[in-house]
Design a protein around this motif. Structure first.
Motif: not given
Lengths: 274, 274
Positions: B67-78
């Protein structure tokens, strides 16, 4: 006659693999969960079991790796099955009359796009694909459809409303054949192995192991780090390799045995890829 | 006020992470699936979303990577949250009176050992943990229990029948904060990155990349190969690395960019591990 445990019931994808993998007649032990499947081996009720381990879309079925590892089972073979999901129900119903679709969560996930165009249908997760087909047939349920392989429609006298509803048409699932004893595969039949090892958290330790594999002409077909149960955030590595000659593999094996901790061979078998 | 999408409803683990991660007041957007969560970002209804990505027992939640990859989302924290599963129901019931337990499949999986000792209870998979607690409360359902965090019992006035029923006591889940725009993390705050790349099926190509990472003093905290959707049995690699200085990371990045295909930074952020 060999007793083979499958996840699900007749008409399921596991059943199809059983038919394709074994030449001879077998006795089928239907198991409604992977836990029950493993128990069937451990208690001696089945000689071998067929277990889905990874698919094109969702990747590895990680809890199944844990089941194999924890119970010290051996992988003695593998089979790649192209997956075809069909929407099936009692005869003479069209898609507008279907209000509920029950299936395995993985099947629902793989048909997500299809159901986006049929928002009136409620999706319900269940334990198996073919089992719903059987239930629809036995209880003569109208308005309910199953997602299952074509064989399930044939066995349970259902009609296919829509065929090939999976989003990715070249969808395939990899199944492994597992057993409690070390398989007696001859070294000439073997060209693939599933390995597990743990490494110190030293920088570059994984690269070092992969260098050994590469030097010994092993091809890495799969790698994943997995959390070590009981010691959170420590990782074990699960790796699949293919090779031309058993001698190359044996050399790599003896080096990795020295370098890695808790090195374990989950299975040595014949590559099932066509 | 920042609008934060969570998977599940108030009282869920995602809600607990929202409370712990954000200092200030936030508006909560409850989403009943990860797809809806992502839609909430894409349509601009939420500024950021919290998404479970891996847990101690079952490993990565692989469809969420897709889902993250396909929609080009960015991880900004964890954020790493220790998970506590509690069995809860309407007050004044004991475990013998409970006939059904509904919860998220992952929660059921994590409490498997507990239910082996309570075989009279039927386990039913549902979309969320806290949502069942809410339903039991609203419909005043007796005989039904939920597996959910303590906060859900408090919010929905349920009693805890058994606490800490998870098999692995040190169970933890890793959550990522995702957004549609590139996060403006300063380079001094960044010491972790999530990367994705594809490699030719040339022997040793992964080892070569890992050697670069090691030479540049990057620590690998996670690796997995994932099937490439639409091109079955071709794999992409998802890798998490931590580092001491951004400069080291930048050097590795520029080398890998040249060596690997389709190199993509899923996120650069602050390590959430305590």
């Amino acid at each position: 006659m060999k007793r083979i445990a499958i996840q699900g019931i007749e008409g399921s994808n596991h059943h199809i693999v059983a038919k394709k993998f074994y030449d001879k007649d077998i006795t089928l032990n239907e198991c409604l969960s992977f836990d029950i499947l493993v128990d069937s081996l451990l208690t001696g009720h089945s000689d071998q079991a067929i277990m889905a381990i990874e698919n094109t879309i969702a990747g590895s079925i990680i809890p199944n790796y844990a089941l194999i590892d924890k119970n010290n089972l051996h992988i003695s073979g593998e089979y790649y099955l192209p997956i075809h999901h069909h929407l099936m129900a009692l005869p003479n119903q069209n898609i507008e009359e279907i209000t509920e679709v029950c299936s395995h969560p993985m099947a629902l996930l793989q048909c997500k796009e299809f159901f986006k165009n049929h928002q009136h249908i409620k999706l319900i997760e269940d334990v198996d694909t073919a089992e719903i087909a059987k239930r629809i047939s036995e209880k003569q349920l109208t308005g309910v459809a199953a997602i299952a392989p074509k064989m399930a429609a044939e066995i349970f006298n259902l009609s296919i409303i829509e065929d090939e509803i999976q989003t990715i048409k070249q969808n395939a699932t990899r199944f492994v054949i597992i057993q409690t004893t070390k398989p007696e595969n001859g070294i000439h039949e073997i060209n693939k192995a599933s390995l597990k090892f743990e490494l110190d958290h030293k920088r570059g330790s994984l690269a070092t192991i992969l260098n050994v594999m590469s030097d010994c002409k092993l091809n890495l077909t799969k790698i994943q780090s997995l959390p070590k149960i009981e010691t959170p955030w420590k990782y074990a590595f699960f790796v699949d390799v293919t090779f031309e000659t058993y001698k190359d593999y044996q050399k790599a094996k003896s080096i990795i045995e020295i370098m890695a901790n808790d090195f374990k061979i989950l299975g040595e078998y014949k590559n099932g890829r066509l």
